[in-house]
Design an enzyme around this catalytic site. Structure first.
Site, mmCIF file in Angstrom:
data_model
loop_
_atom_site.group_PDB
_atom_site.id
_atom_site.type_symbol
_atom_site.label_atom_id
_atom_site.label_comp_id
_atom_site.label_asym_id
_atom_site.label_seq_id
_atom_site.Cartn_x
_atom_site.Cartn_y
_atom_site.Cartn_z
ATOM 1 N NE ARG A 91 6.602 9.093 3.139
ATOM 2 C CZ ARG A 91 6.233 9.915 4.006
ATOM 3 N NH1 ARG A 91 6.402 11.282 3.743
ATOM 4 N NH2 ARG A 91 5.853 9.409 5.191
ATOM 5 C CB CYS A 142 -0.084 34.769 13.310
ATOM 6 S SG CYS A 142 -0.187 36.030 12.064
ATOM 7 C CD GLU A 180 -2.540 -1.083 2.760
ATOM 8 O OE1 GLU A 180 -1.847 -0.532 3.556
ATOM 9 O OE2 GLU A 180 -3.530 -1.691 2.856
HETATM 10 N N1 LLP Z 1 -1.304 1.871 4.640
HETATM 11 C C1 LLP Z 1 -1.754 2.359 5.860
HETATM 12 C C2 LLP Z 1 -2.558 1.579 6.710
HETATM 13 C C3 LLP Z 1 -1.130 3.495 6.273
HETATM 14 O O1 LLP Z 1 -1.478 3.822 7.626
HETATM 15 C C4 LLP Z 1 -0.422 4.243 5.421
HETATM 16 C C5 LLP Z 1 -0.162 5.707 5.789
HETATM 17 C C6 LLP Z 1 -0.115 3.879 4.343
HETATM 18 C C7 LLP Z 1 -0.333 2.476 3.840
HETATM 19 C C8 LLP Z 1 0.826 4.572 3.305
HETATM 20 O O2 LLP Z 1 2.251 5.014 3.697
HETATM 21 P P1 LLP Z 1 3.360 5.417 2.789
HETATM 22 O O3 LLP Z 1 3.412 4.509 1.696
HETATM 23 O O4 LLP Z 1 2.625 6.775 2.267
HETATM 24 O O5 LLP Z 1 4.369 5.913 3.719
HETATM 25 N N2 LLP Z 1 1.684 12.545 7.327
HETATM 26 C C9 LLP Z 1 2.769 11.607 7.242
HETATM 27 C C10 LLP Z 1 2.785 10.435 7.042
HETATM 28 C C11 LLP Z 1 1.509 9.526 7.482
HETATM 29 C C12 LLP Z 1 1.253 8.251 6.853
HETATM 30 C C13 LLP Z 1 -0.076 7.344 7.526
HETATM 31 N N3 LLP Z 1 -0.387 6.324 6.860
HETATM 32 C C14 LLP Z 1 3.985 12.467 6.489
HETATM 33 O O6 LLP Z 1 3.660 13.449 6.136
HETATM 34 O O7 LLP Z 1 5.021 11.910 6.695
#
Ligand code: LLP
EC number: 4.1.1.20
Length: 402
Positions: free
Chosen positions: A264, A331, A261
């Site tokens: 990013r 701010c 999944e």
């Molecule tokens: N699967 C599940 C169940 C997740 O909770 C997440 C991310 C992903 C897949 C995808 O993860 P990725 O491949 O995108 O790393 N806001 C944070 C990242 C939070 C990710 C939350 N869950 C940031 O800006 O680094």
């Protein structure tokens, strides 16, 4: 042919700033890279973690590349369907799922990935005999930042790896068919060790559950943000995963699908947040402060996690380098994008590009301080398309009975 900087500058001039720009070529390249390198095990499926960037124009493209959707809210499920994903290509991993979400998503024909025994009991008693996926916490976590670790002893996510028996007993009680098991240990990792250890744990759990159709090991593939970070060795990681899962299938007695999944990795590097410098000043300690027309309301990652984002002066990329603190227009003291950053000399009016902003950028943006959300633009070569209009003051008021 125009350079990327020329295209970005033209966008800033034509559509103003702040504006998010996504380069479709980068999305396609990163998606393909995952499919060929991480997808070396023949039965691999990718679900795009739509939370990273849910602009429908991007989502449709990613679905067309062969991705399903990892959704964590019922709205994300519906958006995935609206963008053309079929229900069998979507999984709903709702954290602290409500009854309402459970019923609505089940009614849409989308598989639920349940992360607590309490919800499993409610699901079983409501829909006995149906299919389900279970999210486990393998007690291993890793991420780019402490706050993005989702596996480990205190994590709120998933059923404890120690409670497999209880989960199986509940499934049996309600005649549920466990078609898949899942884990997601954290986001933004650049190492192979922990994900491989966690794979071992989830496969050990899988051994105890007959009849599985898939094992889903979540997302989390990191991208380098700062110059000292190196890219993940995707080919090597994919090969290790393929070998481990193939070995498992031989023991298990049947082939299973392997799911990932990523969010990013698919979109982060495609994104640029364009902003204009409107104020230059010196602090009491003689630091040069760059003031821009965007802020933590549009890109919160630096303020929230202390993340590093590359920043370029695309108006004057060849100037003499100087050190700057680059700040937003909100701010709050936390409202900055970089401290002591070297940039080619900046003058008021310059356009800066905050790079690697395609993931968790716009998706986490807010109307804090009653400011409008930025415009979103997609580029494909020299072709430029507005994929979300800039919010207006009327848009901001439209949800109030004013
Ligand atoms: N699967 C599940 C169940 C997740 O909770 C997440 C991310 C992903 C897949 C995808 O993860 P990725 O491949 O995108 O790393 N806001 C944070 C990242 C939070 C990710 C939350 N869950 C940031 O800006 O680094």
């Amino acid at each position: 042919m125009k350079t990327k900087d020329e295209i970005l500058l033209e966008i800033a001039q034509k559509y103003s700033t702040p504006t998010y720009v996504y380069d479709l070529a980068v999305v396609r390249e990163r998606a393909k890279e995952l499919q060929t390198e991480i997808g070396q095990y023949p039965q691999t499926e990718f679900l795009y973690a739509i939370k990273a960037n849910y602009n429908p124009h991007l989502v449709k493209e990613i679905i067309n590349l062969g991705f399903g959707i990892d959704a964590v809210s019922q709205e994300e499920v519906k958006l995935g369907l609206a963008c053309g994903a079929t229900p069998d290509k979507i999984m709903f991993t709702g954290n602290n799922m409500t009854d309402d979400e459970m019923v609505n998503v089940h009614d849409l024909g989308v598989l639920l990935n349940i992360g607590s025994l309490s919800r499993l009991e409610k699901y079983g008693s409501t829909y006995p005999g149906s299919k389900v996926s279970l999210r486990f916490n393998p007690n291993i976590g890793i991420a780019s930042h402490e706050s993005n670790i989702t596996g480990g002893p205190d994590s709120k996510f998933g059923i404890s790896f120690k409670d497999v028996r209880q989960a199986l007993a509940l499934a049996q009680k309600y005649n549920l068919q466990i078609v898949g098991i899942h884990q997601h240990i954290g986001s933004g990792w650049l190492r192979q060790r922990e994900p491989m250890l966690a794979l071992d744990v989830i496969l050990e759990i899988a051994e105890q559950i007959p009849g599985l159709e898939f094992v889903d090991v979540g997302g989390g593939f990191g991208v380098p943000y700062s110059p000292d970070q190196t890219r993940l060795e995707l080919h090597e990681l994919g090969e290790k995963i393929k070998n481990r899962v193939t070995e498992f299938c031989e023991k298990y007695g049947r082939e299973i699908k392997l799911r990932f999944e990523p969010g990013r990795y698919v979109v982060a590097e495609s994104g640029y947040l364009l902003t204009r410098v409107n104020t230059l000043k010196e602090s009491i300690s003689r630091k040069t402060i760059v003031g821009t027309d965007t802020g933590m309301n549009h890109l919160v990652r630096v303020a929230m996690y202390g993340s590093y984002h590359p920043i370029r002066n695309i108006s004057h990329p060849r100037g003499f380098e100087k050190e700057y603190d680059i700040t937003g227009n909100i701010c709050e003291c936390a409202d900055f994008f970089a401290r002591d950053r070297l940039l080619p000399e900046v003058i008021e009016g310059d356009v800066l590009s905050i790079n690697n902003a395609g993931a968790y950028g716009f998706a986490m943006a807010s109307n804090y301080q009653f400011r409008a959300l930025p415009m979103e633009v997609m580029i494909e070569g020299e072709d430029v398309r507005v994929i979300r209009k800039r919010e207006s003051f009327d848009d901001l008021l439209s949800n109030y009975n004013f």
